[in-house]
Design a protein around this motif. Structure first.
Motif, mmCIF file in Angstrom:
data_model
loop_
_atom_site.group_PDB
_atom_site.id
_atom_site.type_symbol
_atom_site.label_atom_id
_atom_site.label_comp_id
_atom_site.label_asym_id
_atom_site.label_seq_id
_atom_site.Cartn_x
_atom_site.Cartn_y
_atom_site.Cartn_z
ATOM 1 N N ALA A 23 0.844 -1.203 0.000
ATOM 2 C CA ALA A 23 0.000 0.000 0.000
ATOM 3 C C ALA A 23 0.879 1.252 0.000
ATOM 4 N N GLY A 24 0.491 2.227 -0.781
ATOM 5 C CA GLY A 24 1.231 3.477 -0.851
ATOM 6 C C GLY A 24 2.350 3.490 -1.871
ATOM 7 N N LEU A 25 2.593 2.342 -2.517
ATOM 8 C CA LEU A 25 3.683 2.301 -3.490
ATOM 9 C C LEU A 25 3.379 3.181 -4.694
ATOM 10 N N PHE A 26 2.104 3.301 -5.034
ATOM 11 C CA PHE A 26 1.692 4.129 -6.171
ATOM 12 C C PHE A 26 0.964 5.377 -5.687
ATOM 13 N N GLY A 27 1.584 6.063 -4.755
ATOM 14 C CA GLY A 27 1.020 7.308 -4.256
ATOM 15 C C GLY A 27 -0.211 7.080 -3.409
ATOM 16 N N GLU A 28 -1.239 7.887 -3.642
ATOM 17 C CA GLU A 28 -2.455 7.823 -2.835
ATOM 18 C C GLU A 28 -3.436 6.762 -3.329
ATOM 19 N N SER A 29 -3.139 6.101 -4.422
ATOM 20 C CA SER A 29 -4.054 5.103 -4.972
ATOM 21 C C SER A 29 -4.203 3.929 -4.013
ATOM 22 N N GLN A 30 -5.438 3.459 -3.848
ATOM 23 C CA GLN A 30 -5.699 2.342 -2.954
ATOM 24 C C GLN A 30 -5.243 1.023 -3.557
ATOM 25 N N ASN A 31 -5.244 0.927 -4.860
ATOM 26 C CA ASN A 31 -4.788 -0.283 -5.554
ATOM 27 C C ASN A 31 -4.292 0.126 -6.937
ATOM 28 N N TYR A 32 -3.640 -0.824 -7.604
ATOM 29 C CA TYR A 32 -3.051 -0.478 -8.900
ATOM 30 C C TYR A 32 -4.124 -0.238 -9.966
ATOM 31 N N ALA A 33 -5.263 -0.910 -9.833
ATOM 32 C CA ALA A 33 -6.345 -0.684 -10.800
ATOM 33 C C ALA A 33 -6.804 0.766 -10.758
ATOM 34 N N GLN A 34 -6.838 1.348 -9.564
ATOM 35 C CA GLN A 34 -7.221 2.752 -9.443
ATOM 36 C C GLN A 34 -6.156 3.651 -10.056
ATOM 37 N N PHE A 35 -4.892 3.285 -9.877
ATOM 38 C CA PHE A 35 -3.807 4.064 -10.469
ATOM 39 C C PHE A 35 -3.803 3.922 -11.988
ATOM 40 N N LEU A 36 -4.015 2.705 -12.480
ATOM 41 C CA LEU A 36 -3.915 2.423 -13.912
ATOM 42 C C LEU A 36 -5.103 2.940 -14.697
ATOM 43 N N GLY A 37 -6.262 3.065 -14.031
ATOM 44 C CA GLY A 37 -7.484 3.419 -14.755
ATOM 45 C C GLY A 37 -7.345 4.685 -15.580
ATOM 46 N N ALA A 38 -6.745 5.722 -15.009
ATOM 47 C CA ALA A 38 -6.584 6.978 -15.743
ATOM 48 C C ALA A 38 -5.706 6.787 -16.967
ATOM 49 N N GLY A 39 -4.632 6.010 -16.817
ATOM 50 C CA GLY A 39 -3.746 5.767 -17.950
ATOM 51 C C GLY A 39 -4.435 5.013 -19.069
ATOM 52 N N VAL A 40 -5.254 4.027 -18.717
ATOM 53 C CA VAL A 40 -5.968 3.247 -19.735
ATOM 54 C C VAL A 40 -6.981 4.128 -20.460
#
Length: 294
Positions: A75-92
């Motif tokens: 947790a916290g590896l990708f900033g404030e995102s709770q999971n990688y899917a939340q982080f990746l969604g914007a990029g997709v």
């Protein structure tokens, strides 16, 4: 992550539109021509629905597979995102719209090669720019359809859902990006000799811009030189505001969405960059289009 349109012989018959236009009304004639040419593109899509299906399935595969690949990261590896899917969604979301806009010139290129574009250019059109506007409307519509599906899938993947204002901001961001990239793609369609060269440009451009953006990893993960490159990439200025919308319901135009090597980028600053990118892209292709249309 590109949706290549397969070449097919275009239908020379432009579907009639129910819009009645008085003779000598250039604005009405331009609207009528644009509607007719846009309907033609949607009729081609109806006859070849695999293009739309592939454009939806492919980003969903990225969201599902990449989300599963990194679901166990700390947790916290990708900033404030709770999971990688939340982080990746914007990029997709952004890269799907970008890939579709980059392919916008392919139908025009195929019309050139089949000779249909020549028929349009010698037709008594009120404005030949209706060809460009119709392509832009078609690509923007497809991008929004793909975005709706990706956002809905992201909800089930745990990415969450922005509020009404956030969704409206996402539409504005994607509109600015798609308009700019569509303009560049249409310019290439008129400048390059054939679809082989256009496909080569698309294939060479796609992945470098993906990896040189913040779609898959935050800036802090990148070496210094790549941080500079990603901070100059227009895709990053579309990805980071959308990512911020997913994480903050209390966003504002003054919210800082990205810490670039040369300074903090606010939400309004990112929008201005995208607006400048779209404006420069559209202005840069106008001399070329005028020469080709003449």
């Amino acid at each position: 992550m590109s949706n290549t349109v397969a070449p097919s012989k275009p239908d020379d018959r432009i579907p009639p539109t129910p819009l009645a236009v008085e003779a000598g009304n250039p604005i009405g004639e331009f609207i009528q021509e644009t509607i007719a040419l846009t309907r033609r593109l949607f009729i081609q899509l109806q006859r070849r629905p695999s293009t739309l299906i592939a454009g939806i399935v492919q980003p969903l595969m990225w969201l599902i597979l990449f989300g599963a690949l990194f679901q166990n990261v700390p947790a916290g590896l990708f900033g404030e995102s709770q999971n990688y899917a939340q982080f990746l969604g914007a990029g997709v979301i952004v890269f799907t719209a970008f890939a579709g806009a980059l392919n916008a010139g392919l139908p025009v290129m195929f019309d050139r090669e089949f000779g249909f574009l020549n028929r349009l250019l010698v037709a008594p059109l009120a404005s030949r720019f209706s060809i460009v506007v119709a392509s832009a409307i078609f690509i923007v519509t497809l991008s929004f359809v793909q975005t709706v599906v990706i956002i809905a899938a992201g909800v089930f993947a745990g990415a969450g859902l922005p509020g009404i204002g956030g969704l409206a901001a996402i539409c504005l961001i994607l509109f600015l990006l798609v308009i700019g990239v569509t303009g560049l793609s249409l310019g290439l369609a008129f400048a390059l000799p054939g679809h082989i060269e256009l496909l080569a440009v698309i294939f060479v451009t796609n992945l470098p811009l993906l990896f040189a953006s913040t779609a898959l990893a935050p800036l802090s993960f990148m070496p210094q030189w790549l941080q500079v490159v990603a901070s100059l990439n227009p895709l990053s200025y579309a990805i980071e505001p959308i990512r911020y919308l997913y994480l903050h319901g209390d966003w504002s135009l003054g919210s800082v969405v990205m810490e670039a090597p040369f300074g903090s980028i606010t939400f309004a600053g990112a929008l201005l960059v995208l607006l400048g990118f779209a404006s420069v892209a559209l202005l840069s292709i106008q001399p070329l289009l005028r020469r080709r249309f003449a």
